[in-house]
Design an enzyme around this catalytic site. Structure first.
Site, PDB file in Angstrom:
ATOM      1  N   ASP A 181      40.220  43.845  19.459  1.00 15.34           N
ATOM      2  CA  ASP A 181      39.715  42.726  20.252  1.00 15.34           C
ATOM      3  C   ASP A 181      40.534  42.630  21.535  1.00 15.34           C
ATOM      4  O   ASP A 181      41.434  43.441  21.771  1.00 15.34           O
ATOM      5  CB  ASP A 181      39.762  41.412  19.450  1.00 15.34           C
ATOM      6  CG  ASP A 181      38.559  40.524  19.777  1.00 15.34           C
ATOM      7  OD1 ASP A 181      38.362  40.223  20.974  1.00 15.34           O
ATOM      8  OD2 ASP A 181      37.819  40.135  18.855  1.00 15.34           O
ATOM      9  N   HIS A 253      34.837  42.517  24.563  1.00 16.08           N
ATOM     10  CA  HIS A 253      36.095  42.294  23.822  1.00 16.08           C
ATOM     11  C   HIS A 253      37.062  43.476  23.973  1.00 16.08           C
ATOM     12  O   HIS A 253      37.697  43.897  23.001  1.00 16.08           O
ATOM     13  CB  HIS A 253      35.801  42.034  22.339  1.00 16.08           C
ATOM     14  CG  HIS A 253      35.259  40.654  22.066  1.00 16.08           C
ATOM     15  ND1 HIS A 253      36.062  39.549  21.951  1.00 16.08           N
ATOM     16  CD2 HIS A 253      33.988  40.204  21.919  1.00 16.08           C
ATOM     17  CE1 HIS A 253      35.310  38.477  21.725  1.00 16.08           C
ATOM     18  NE2 HIS A 253      34.047  38.839  21.713  1.00 16.08           N
ATOM     19  N   GLU A 316      29.353  38.781  22.167  1.00 16.10           N
ATOM     20  CA  GLU A 316      29.921  38.172  23.373  1.00 16.10           C
ATOM     21  C   GLU A 316      30.232  39.214  24.451  1.00 16.10           C
ATOM     22  O   GLU A 316      31.372  39.420  24.821  1.00 16.10           O
ATOM     23  CB  GLU A 316      31.189  37.392  22.992  1.00 16.10           C
ATOM     24  CG  GLU A 316      30.874  36.281  22.006  1.00 16.10           C
ATOM     25  CD  GLU A 316      32.109  35.578  21.455  1.00 16.10           C
ATOM     26  OE1 GLU A 316      31.990  34.402  21.110  1.00 16.10           O
ATOM     27  OE2 GLU A 316      33.185  36.201  21.370  1.00 16.10           O
TER      28      GLU A 316
HETATM   29  C1  TNX Z   1      32.988  34.019  17.980  1.00 20.76           C
HETATM   30  S1  TNX Z   1      31.724  35.531  15.764  1.00 20.76           S
HETATM   31  C2  TNX Z   1      33.421  35.323  17.963  1.00 20.76           C
HETATM   32  C3  TNX Z   1      34.835  35.635  17.754  1.00 20.76           C
HETATM   33  C4  TNX Z   1      35.660  34.386  17.651  1.00 20.76           C
HETATM   34  C5  TNX Z   1      34.921  33.349  16.821  1.00 20.76           C
HETATM   35  C6  TNX Z   1      35.703  32.108  16.570  1.00 20.76           C
HETATM   36  C7  TNX Z   1      31.816  36.585  16.824  1.00 20.76           C
HETATM   37  C8  TNX Z   1      31.040  37.759  16.575  1.00 20.76           C
HETATM   38  N1  TNX Z   1      32.566  36.378  17.924  1.00 20.76           N
HETATM   39  O1  TNX Z   1      35.303  36.481  18.782  1.00 20.76           O
HETATM   40  O2  TNX Z   1      36.877  34.730  17.067  1.00 20.76           O
HETATM   41  O3  TNX Z   1      33.725  33.017  17.475  1.00 20.76           O
HETATM   42  O4  TNX Z   1      35.079  31.271  15.642  1.00 20.76           O
END
Ligand code: TNX
Length: 545
Positions: A181, A253, A316
């Protein structure tokens, strides 16, 4: 004593007649592919009772026999883990169609014994009694997962092994390891030495909630697993019926990657490994060199992890850089895409194609649907449970892991005494009441369900256990048991008996009657985030550890 198992099996029939007693003379009977489960039971009995039950190929009496019968079901089917246990006064018979079923039977048998036998060394005096019962069982879902985020906070190998044990006790069969990450990269890749030299460490970590961002702790944090560490984790898990599914989160990420190899990004800017949390705009550039990097990473993953599934991340992934960057726009056009927004979908297809050469199926977070994903990709639904129905309609298999019921980094209650959590709230009861198959959907399209432990605010495994338990108990129950069984036997009623097992295992669970206000160990216990989001306040008068 009533038989209160977690998860609740399909059928439990108590029999008359004495219990089976495991003593100095008990033997385990198994041959061929049934032996693995017998040795697993042997190891657990040796630890928790001190008994050295030999594994042999035959015995007349005082035996626990393991038998494989019938045609072997395909892997990743629920039938592959079905089993039957028959406990009588003189013998225990365990039967399954596949070794995986025998292993699940061992996990059940452990719960049939007194809770203290779950300890790491003997405190109970044998003989150990197993109540006379017939159990017939089969999971509702083939994938019953726990995701550990070892990127935001690195977990030493010993903690990962511990969580495999705890998952297995609860009949979970997938450990999804979130290995990379923005804040850290945990996987060495040949040819890319800076991933371990640079990407695996950050200089410091934000104190308190990232949105409050007042201070940084000035303490470097990081680590990575060697390939042999990972092979050890995989083998340890396999012996317990758990598959380790690795995740490398791409093409977003990637701040940790770009800190070491900025030329893989869109701007060439040199930024450090992220020291705070949130969504960053940095993503991979859609270049041949970035693809070469991804292929090298997945070649390494394929070599280490035997799992049929590889998680490619995909969550994301902002389009900001691709839209702003002329080279990225030109590349999108050259690839025949209608716009740079489709570059993530293009990346996903490249990953899928490459991993299919290893016979691996890709799993991605639900954003891989944006712009279309290969139809055989498994969609891990997280942003909203409604996406499960949409993904199924598009022909995908799904893993249900939504923020509504599966995010164990969220607060477990609205109690202001809770230690710092990320935000949101998911209670034990909310998980226990959750139905993971979308209404009207074909149940076979739901490959499974999974609980997530993101670790932005979880610094160590002690705190991780507090977040996981007891909520993971409800999660495991819903992953294994049918809706009917769960309605007839609410998990909350079995929880007090199960807490004795958690205590014997030394689990730092949240007390059933409310938060543990001294339960710190998260970063920044001087700051609180109001779970309702309505207002934030600082708490400075918490007692120290
Ligand atoms: C969303 S869930 C994210 C993570 C974060 C999380 C915190 C997901 C696929 N991505 O990067 O850690 O929310 O709740």
């Amino acid at each position: 004593m009533p038989i209160e198992l977690i998860p609740r099996p399909v059928s439990v029939t108590e029999k008359t007649g004495g219990p089976f007693e495991i003593d100095d003379h008990t033997v385990l009977v198994a041959t061929g592919r049934a032996e693995g489960a017998a040795w697993l039971l042997h190891d657990h009995l040796r630890a928790g009772t001190g008994l050295r039950t030999p594994v042999t190929d035959s015995a007349d009496t005082n035996a626990i026999t393991f038998g494989l019968a019938g045609d072997e079901p395909a892997p990743w089917t629920t039938a592959a883990e079905a089993y039957r246990i028959d406990v009588g006064h003189d013998a225990v018979h365990i039967e399954a169609a596949a070794p995986a079923g025998l292993i699940q039977a061992v996990h059940t048998l452990r719960q049939l014994m007194p809770a203290d036998t779950l300890r790491a060394a003997r405190v109970v005096r044998p003989p150990v009694q197993v109540p006379a019962v017939t159990i017939e069982d089969e999971p509702r879902f083939a994938w019953r997962g726990l995701m550990l985020d070892v990127a935001r906070h690195f977990m030493p190998k010993s903690s990962v092994l511990r969580f495999i044990d705890l998952a297995a006790v609860h009949h979970l069969n997938v450990l999804h390891l979130h290995l990379t990450d923005d804040q850290g990269w945990r996987l060495p890749v040949p040819g890319w030495p800076k991933l371990t030299e640079i990407s695996s460490w950050r200089t410091e970590t934000v104190v308190g909630h990232a949105m409050d961002e007042k201070a940084y702790d000035g303490t470097p944090h990081g680590g990575y697993y060697t390939h042999d560490d990972l092979r050890e984790i995989v083998a340890y898990a396999a012996a317990r019926g758990v598959t380790v599914v690795p995740e490398v989160d791409l093409p977003g990420h990637v701040r940790s990657v770009l800190a070491a190899y900025p030329h893989l990004g869109n701007t060439g800017d040199h930024k450090p490994v992220a020291t705070t949390f949130g969504i960053f705009s940095e993503v991979l550039a859609p270049t041949e060199e970035a693809l070469r990097f991804c292929r090298d990473v997945f070649d390494t993953v394929a070599e280490i992890f035997p799992s049929d599934f590889v998680h490619i991340g995909g969550d994301e992934c902002p389009r900001t850089e691709w839209l702003a960057n002329e080279t990225a726009r030109a590349r999108a056009a050259e690839l025949g895409l209608s716009g740079p927004e489709l570059l993530q979908s293009w990346f996903t297809r490249q990953f899928g194609r490459h991993l299919s050469t290893y016979d691996k199926t890709i799993v991605g977070w639900d954003e891989i649907l944006d712009g279309g994903a290969p139809s055989d990709a498994v969609v891990m639904v997280w942003r909203d449970f409604d996406i499960a129905a949409q993904a199924i309609r598009k022909g995908h298999r799904v893993i249900v892991a939504p923020v509504q019921a599966a995010y164990l980094d969220y607060y477990p209650s609205d109690d202001p005494e809770e230690p710092l959590h990320i935000h949101g709230r998911i209670t034990f009861e909310e998980i226990a009441g959750f139905e993971p198959v979308p209404e009207g959907a074909d149940e076979t399209a739901v490959l499974g369900v999974q609980a997530q432990l993101w670790t932005e605010y979880i610094r160590d495994s002690r705190r991780a256990e507090y977040n996981l338990f007891p909520r993971l108990v409800a999660s495991a129950d819903l992953a294994w048991s049918s809706a009917d069984v769960r309605r007839a036997h609410p998990v909350a009623e079995r929880l007090p008996a199960h807490v004795k097992r958690l205590d014997a295992l030394g689990v730092n669970h949240r007390p059933l009657d409310g938060p543990h206000p001294w339960q710190q160990g998260g970063i920044g216990d001087n700051a609180r985030f109001d779970p309702t989001g309505a207002e934030r306040r600082e708490v400075t008068d918490l007692p120290g550890m």
